[in-house]
Design a protein around this motif. Structure first.
Motif, PDB file in Angstrom:
ATOM      1  N   SER A   1       0.802  -1.303  -0.116  1.00 57.40           N
ATOM      2  CA  SER A   1      -0.142   0.145   0.072  1.00 57.40           C
ATOM      3  C   SER A   1       1.093   1.240   0.011  1.00 57.40           C
ATOM      4  CB  SER A   1      -0.875   0.083   1.201  1.00 57.40           C
ATOM      5  OG  SER A   1      -0.078   0.238   2.593  1.00 57.40           O
TER       6      SER A   1
ATOM      7  N   HIS B   1      -1.869  -7.560  -6.127  1.00 54.41           N
ATOM      8  CA  HIS B   1      -1.987  -6.117  -5.758  1.00 54.41           C
ATOM      9  C   HIS B   1      -2.501  -5.482  -7.043  1.00 54.41           C
ATOM     10  CE1 HIS B   1      -0.182  -7.328  -1.961  1.00 54.41           C
ATOM     11  NE2 HIS B   1       0.336  -8.276  -2.746  1.00 54.41           N
TER      12      HIS B   1
ATOM     13  N   TYR C   1      -2.655   2.549  -4.399  1.00 54.17           N
ATOM     14  CA  TYR C   1      -2.974   1.180  -4.030  1.00 54.17           C
ATOM     15  C   TYR C   1      -4.402   0.965  -3.766  1.00 54.17           C
ATOM     16  CZ  TYR C   1      -2.549  -3.437  -2.008  1.00 54.17           C
ATOM     17  OH  TYR C   1      -2.690  -4.714  -1.689  1.00 54.17           O
TER      18      TYR C   1
ATOM     19  N   ASN D   1      -7.191  -1.677  -2.600  1.00 49.18           N
ATOM     20  CA  ASN D   1      -7.652  -3.008  -1.843  1.00 49.18           C
ATOM     21  C   ASN D   1      -8.563  -3.652  -2.554  1.00 49.18           C
ATOM     22  OD1 ASN D   1      -5.744  -2.841   0.385  1.00 49.18           O
ATOM     23  ND2 ASN D   1      -7.199  -1.384   1.383  1.00 49.18           N
TER      24      ASN D   1
END
Length: 131
Positions: A23, A110, A128, A130
């Protein structure tokens, strides 16, 4: 420049138990504004990731246009493989879908998104997302 920054800011833990905090990884850097509320949904049956964001522009946004281009990078850590999807949508679309490899396990995927100005001169920071 970004590699050194990644090593300094994204490696967490104490030796010998080091890990990467994905992240914190920055894959793009710039002044183009990121949209609010970016989410990602994994569709197992289609082996796709669909990203959604708010297509509305912030008031008086200098570095934000409806025709900014969307870039998505999806990484599978176990396979050490990237899928780079450049210019797959426009900011005003509010959604973009990336096809994944059939062998990928979603637990080790990811995902990042970033935006490019329509003339390809400027970028946003990567974000980033999730899943």
């Amino acid at each position: 420049k970004l590699v050194g920054k990644t090593i300094r800011e994204c490696v967490v833990g104490e030796y010998p138990d080091l890990a990467i905090d994905f992240s914190r990884v920055l894959l793009a850097e710039g002044q183009v504004s990121l949209p609010a509320d970016v989410t990602a949904t994994y569709q197992a049956d289609a082996m796709q990731v669909t990203l959604h964001w708010d297509p509305l522009l912030p008031p008086r946004a200098r570095w934000c246009q409806p025709d900014d281009l969307v870039n998505v990078i999806v990484s599978h850590i176990s396979y050490r493989t990237l899928i780079r999807s450049h210019h797959i949508a426009k900011r005003a679309d509010g959604t973009a879908t990336v096809d994944l490899y059939k062998t990928w396990n979603p637990s080790t995927i990811h995902c990042w998104i970033y935006f490019t100005s329509r003339n390809l001169d400027h970028y946003s920071n990567s974000l980033y997302v999730n899943m």
